[in-house]
Design a protein around this motif. Structure first.
Motif, short mmCIF file in Angstrom:
data_model
loop_
_atom_site.label_atom_id
_atom_site.label_comp_id
_atom_site.label_asym_id
_atom_site.label_seq_id
_atom_site.Cartn_x
_atom_site.Cartn_y
_atom_site.Cartn_z
N ILE A 126 3.37 0.83 44.52
CA ILE A 126 3.17 1.08 42.92
C ILE A 126 2.54 0.96 42.58
N VAL A 127 1.81 0.61 43.35
CA VAL A 127 0.62 0.47 42.80
C VAL A 127 0.13 2.04 43.04
N MET A 128 -0.35 3.12 43.83
CA MET A 128 -0.47 3.36 44.02
C MET A 128 0.60 4.79 42.86
N VAL B 18 -7.12 12.07 55.42
CA VAL B 18 -6.78 10.39 55.52
C VAL B 18 -6.10 9.68 55.41
N CYS B 19 -4.68 10.25 55.03
CA CYS B 19 -3.39 9.86 55.42
C CYS B 19 -2.98 10.23 56.99
N ILE C 40 -1.67 3.63 51.79
CA ILE C 40 -1.63 5.23 51.93
C ILE C 40 -0.62 5.34 52.61
N THR C 41 -0.35 4.82 54.08
CA THR C 41 0.80 6.17 54.41
C THR C 41 2.18 7.34 54.08
N PHE C 42 2.07 5.79 53.07
CA PHE C 42 2.95 6.57 52.11
C PHE C 42 3.15 6.86 50.74
N SER C 43 2.81 6.11 50.31
CA SER C 43 3.02 6.53 48.25
C SER C 43 1.82 7.13 48.55
#
Length: 399
Positions: A269-271, A290-291, A320-323
């Motif tokens: 949510i934050v991302m 990066v991801c 990082i990895t999803f959002s």
């Protein structure tokens, strides 16, 4: 703050946003209630683990097929909302069959259709959000904010159903899903997607809805973009396919599983709310690199711990990895694909990132997990690391 943001919207966006806020939040609860616990529900029904692996593989495979057809039909005809409503109706019609069939092929087929229907809805929603609430330089509000609200619904839903299933058993899952499907179907009636144009044929391919796919693949960067996501998605497939079963196997309760998922959802949510800052400041291919580096690290760490606190901390990398990955891919599509093709594009990239890898990986996982347990997540980590090289090539090529 929020009223001032709404003032930057067009008249059509202000009209739609009042319906989309409850719509996406209810859908988020629905997705949590059904998809997060779907394979555990099959296990509750005493379906053998190899059969669960086969169903787990069929669901993304059929989601890939149905989703790409549905997205192309929506772009070709311009009737995207109607396509969504049909999928919701078919999905809901499977619930009585799932509830009354104790076992056997009929149960397997109905469950597969049910899970496919819920999965297919996500890229179609994402496409409509991208088209109705575009990312623009002069404002922070965009489809990313609405997508963040969907995750709020997912977070609330995960916490709620985790406790609900612990109290009332996983046997209630089909009817919980049915109620949420009906509420979402009613809400779909109210938003207006008429401002999104249908796709005018541009290629020399077929003269039907499949021409949208032909036109999409002619976008110069798109094939490399799909290759990146295909490799990246293999690590996701090992993880998302069996993570709930793995957590249950190492001794976590349904509520512990819900808490682990919820921490990841919170960072997501934050991302989504701050992601526009990254895509405006950095090149998309730089963020993709990066991801591609962080994702394998997450899968490696996940395989090494069996303590709920440690696993919850690893789940924070979901930001990082999803959002962040979702943000950059959505922004990349929005920037480079014609608006009339975005439904087709969303289904294509999500197929490569999720559905195609899971169609291959989940049946394999049904065999590997009983043999090597959590070590199988290391295989996914190795394959997903290869996506970094594709992203580096795209970045060097100034794509």
């Amino acid at each position: 703050m929020f009223p001032s943001i709404l003032n930057t919207l067009s008249a059509s966006e202000r009209k739609n946003v009042q319906f989309f806020i409850p719509l996406v939040m209810v859908y988020g609860v629905e997705f949590a209630a059904i998809i997060s616990f779907g394979l555990l529900w099959l296990k509750f029904k005493q379906v053998p683990l190899p059969i669960i692996g086969i169903i787990g593989g069929l669901v993304p495979l059929l989601t890939f097929a149905v989703g790409n057809i549905a997205g192309s039909v929506g772009d070709y005809t311009g009737r995207r909302r109607r396509v969504l409503a049909i999928i919701f109706s078919v999905c809901a019609s499977m619930v009585p069959i799932m509830y009354t069939q104790p076992s056997g092929m009929v149960l397997y087929v109905a469950s597969t259709v049910f899970l496919v229907g819920v999965n297919v809805q996500l890229p179609l929603f994402d496409a409509i959000l991208t088209q109705l609430f575009p990312l623009q330089q002069h404002r922070s509000f965009s489809f990313l904010w609405i997508r963040g609200l969907l995750t709020v619904g997912f977070l609330v839903g995960t916490l709620w159903v985790g406790g609900f299933y612990d109290r009332h058993s996983l046997g209630t899952l089909p009817w919980v899903g049915f109620v949420l499907l009906m509420v979402t179907l009613v809400l779909i009636i109210w938003f207006d997607d008429s401002i999104i144009p249908k796709h005018a044929k541009q290629s020399h391919g077929s003269g039907n809805f499949l021409s949208t796919i032909d036109d999409l693949l002619r976008v110069p960067w798109f094939k490399l973009f799909l290759l990146y996501n295909l490799l990246y998605g293999v690590g996701n497939a090992f993880y998302f396919g069996f993570f709930a079963i793995h957590l249950q196997t190492i001794g976590l309760s349904n509520m512990d599983i819900a808490l682990t998922i919820s921490l990841g959802a919170f960072t997501e949510i934050v991302m989504f709310f701050i992601g526009h800052r990254f895509v405006k400041k950095y090149r998309s291919t730089q963020i993709m690199i990066v991801c591609g580096l962080v994702a394998p690290l997450r899968w490696v760490l996940f395989s090494q711990f069996d303590d709920v606190v440690a696993l919850i901390m690893v789940a924070s990398l979901h930001m990082i990895t999803f959002s962040l990955h979702w943000v950059v891919c959505g922004a990349f599509i929005h920037k480079n694909v014609p608006i009339s093709l975005i439904s087709t594009a969303q289904n294509a990239w999500q197929s490569c990132c999720m559905f195609m890898p899971m169609a291959v990986v989940l049946p394999i996982s049904g065999i590997l997990y009983p043999a090597i347990g959590g070590s199988m997540f290391l295989i996914g980590a190795g394959v997903s690391f290869c996506s970094v090289f594709v992203a580096i090539y795209m970045n060097i090529s100034n794509i």
